[in-house]
Design an enzyme around this catalytic site. Structure first.
Site, PDB file in Angstrom:
ATOM      1  N   THR A  99      33.622  43.485  36.603  1.00 20.10           N
ATOM      2  CA  THR A  99      34.114  42.576  35.578  1.00 20.10           C
ATOM      3  C   THR A  99      34.827  41.395  36.242  1.00 20.10           C
ATOM      4  O   THR A  99      35.359  41.504  37.344  1.00 20.10           O
ATOM      5  CB  THR A  99      35.060  43.279  34.592  1.00 20.10           C
ATOM      6  OG1 THR A  99      36.216  43.757  35.280  1.00 20.10           O
ATOM      7  CG2 THR A  99      34.347  44.445  33.914  1.00 20.10           C
ATOM      8  N   SER A 103      33.642  38.656  37.663  1.00 17.72           N
ATOM      9  CA  SER A 103      33.086  38.545  39.013  1.00 17.72           C
ATOM     10  C   SER A 103      32.416  37.213  39.292  1.00 17.72           C
ATOM     11  O   SER A 103      31.581  37.106  40.198  1.00 17.72           O
ATOM     12  CB  SER A 103      32.087  39.685  39.257  1.00 17.72           C
ATOM     13  OG  SER A 103      31.163  39.819  38.196  1.00 17.72           O
ATOM     14  N   THR A 104      32.772  36.175  38.557  1.00 14.18           N
ATOM     15  CA  THR A 104      32.173  34.861  38.812  1.00 14.18           C
ATOM     16  C   THR A 104      32.881  34.120  39.932  1.00 14.18           C
ATOM     17  O   THR A 104      32.411  33.060  40.374  1.00 14.18           O
ATOM     18  CB  THR A 104      32.179  33.998  37.543  1.00 14.18           C
ATOM     19  OG1 THR A 104      33.526  33.834  37.085  1.00 14.18           O
ATOM     20  CG2 THR A 104      31.330  34.632  36.446  1.00 14.18           C
ATOM     21  N   GLY A 148      36.411  34.466  43.145  1.00 11.50           N
ATOM     22  CA  GLY A 148      37.526  35.191  43.730  1.00 11.50           C
ATOM     23  C   GLY A 148      37.204  36.582  44.225  1.00 11.50           C
ATOM     24  O   GLY A 148      36.129  36.840  44.774  1.00 11.50           O
ATOM     25  N   ILE A 149      38.150  37.502  44.038  1.00  8.57           N
ATOM     26  CA  ILE A 149      37.983  38.874  44.504  1.00  8.57           C
ATOM     27  C   ILE A 149      36.777  39.524  43.837  1.00  8.57           C
ATOM     28  O   ILE A 149      36.012  40.242  44.482  1.00  8.57           O
ATOM     29  CB  ILE A 149      39.260  39.688  44.236  1.00  8.57           C
ATOM     30  CG1 ILE A 149      40.399  39.203  45.137  1.00  8.57           C
ATOM     31  CG2 ILE A 149      39.013  41.176  44.445  1.00  8.57           C
ATOM     32  CD1 ILE A 149      41.753  39.842  44.840  1.00  8.57           C
ATOM     33  N   GLY A 150      36.585  39.271  42.549  1.00  5.89           N
ATOM     34  CA  GLY A 150      35.463  39.875  41.839  1.00  5.89           C
ATOM     35  C   GLY A 150      34.122  39.486  42.428  1.00  5.89           C
ATOM     36  O   GLY A 150      33.234  40.333  42.605  1.00  5.89           O
ATOM     37  N   SER A 168      47.394  45.880  41.885  1.00  8.18           N
ATOM     38  CA  SER A 168      48.096  44.881  42.698  1.00  8.18           C
ATOM     39  C   SER A 168      49.303  45.530  43.353  1.00  8.18           C
ATOM     40  O   SER A 168      49.846  46.517  42.832  1.00  8.18           O
ATOM     41  CB  SER A 168      48.558  43.725  41.807  1.00  8.18           C
ATOM     42  OG  SER A 168      49.457  42.864  42.489  1.00  8.18           O
ATOM     43  N   TYR A 180      53.281  40.940  33.931  1.00  5.42           N
ATOM     44  CA  TYR A 180      52.119  41.204  34.784  1.00  5.42           C
ATOM     45  C   TYR A 180      52.305  42.515  35.551  1.00  5.42           C
ATOM     46  O   TYR A 180      51.414  43.373  35.575  1.00  5.42           O
ATOM     47  CB  TYR A 180      51.925  40.044  35.758  1.00  5.42           C
ATOM     48  CG  TYR A 180      50.889  40.279  36.825  1.00  5.42           C
ATOM     49  CD1 TYR A 180      49.534  40.219  36.532  1.00  5.42           C
ATOM     50  CD2 TYR A 180      51.266  40.547  38.141  1.00  5.42           C
ATOM     51  CE1 TYR A 180      48.573  40.421  37.520  1.00  5.42           C
ATOM     52  CE2 TYR A 180      50.321  40.754  39.130  1.00  5.42           C
ATOM     53  CZ  TYR A 180      48.977  40.696  38.817  1.00  5.42           C
ATOM     54  OH  TYR A 180      48.039  40.901  39.796  1.00  5.42           O
TER      55      TYR A 180
END
Length: 264
Positions: free
Chosen positions: A13, A15-16, A18-20, A141, A154
């Site tokens: 999810t 995932s367009t 960065g980390i994803g 995190s 957060y």
């Protein structure tokens, strides 16, 4: 060690970028078919095209949906093939003083960061258990354990993911489905780049230099004394998604550069 995920299909999810995106790339390089998810058709198509160029021959699917609501999760589920690996990476973050953070903000963070993973796990893990193999990973995190004073809302959602992953692992005990949480620390992600772009422009320093200064100013307990790369985070996720990680479940796996100052 050679990680081979041929024959497995993974949903990552958010995932367009960065980390994803790095996780999607790592899984695709290991042979998994990957479903790329983002909030818009355009962003998904762009990421899919980019990943196809980076991993020629990869089997890639796209599924646009905003996971901040049950309707968005339902829309995503209707687009999916059978899923063997679920990476719950969708999440939002941003500073806000506790006394100025209203109920609507708390609810938005809870729905996106926690409920999206609950809904997807509830929908997808029964089929994994039936086939006696599956992987679920929550991207938490270091803020789950090192709650930031300027982002209490957060931090609370990230701590909740640890309880969720541990509890779900126990619920799926003996099924062949593992559930784990991965805890990145400061990472050179797209979001971090956006947050520090003004400082980069003002000083003329590189992104890596600005990130290292941020780490030492705000996370001085860091052992590596720099921000991690998205690839370093993805490496842990790919491993825990593998056949080789079959004895790891219910764990909180830190990729925080040693920011959290303890020995467990």
């Amino acid at each position: 060690m050679k990680i081979d995920l041929k024959g497995k299909t993974a949903l990552v999810t958010a995932s367009t970028g960065g980390i994803g995106f790095a996780i999607a790339k790592g899984l695709a390089e290991s042979g998994a078919a990957v479903v790329i998810n983002g909030r818009s058709e355009g962003s998904v198509a762009k990421a899919r095209e980019k990943l196809a160029a980076l991993v020629p021959g990869a089997t890639l699917h796209g599924a646009a949906a905003d996971l901040a609501s049950d309707a968005g999760v339902d829309a995503l589920l209707k687009q999916l093939p059978a899923i063997d690996i679920l990476i719950n990476n969708a999440g939002i973050y941003g500073p806000s003083d506790f006394f100025e953070t209203d109920d609507a903000t708390w609810e938005r963070y809870w729905q996106t960061n926690v409920m999206s993973g609950i809904r997807l796990s509830r929908a997808l893990t029964p089929a994994m258990a039936k086939q006696s193999w599956g992987r679920v990973v929550f991207i938490s995190s270091e803020s789950a354990r090192n709650i930031p004073a300027d982002m209490v809302h957060y931090g609370v959602t990230k701590t909740a993911q640890l309880s969720l992953s541990r509890g779900l692992a126990k619920r799926l005990a003996g099924t062949g489905v593992t559930v784990n949480a991965v805890l990145p620390g400061p990472t050179l992600s797209d979001g971090f780049a956006d947050m520090t772009k003004d400082e980069v422009a003002r000083t003329g320093k590189s992104q890596e230099e600005v990130a290292a200064e941020f780490v030492m100013a705000h996370r001085p307990s860091s052992i590596i004394q720099r921000a991690a790369t998205v690839e370093e985070v993805a490496n842990m996720v790919v491993y825990v998604s593998s056949v080789q990680a079959s004895a790891t479940s219910g764990a909180a796996l830190r990729v925080d550069g040693g920011v959290v100052d303890d020995i467990v």
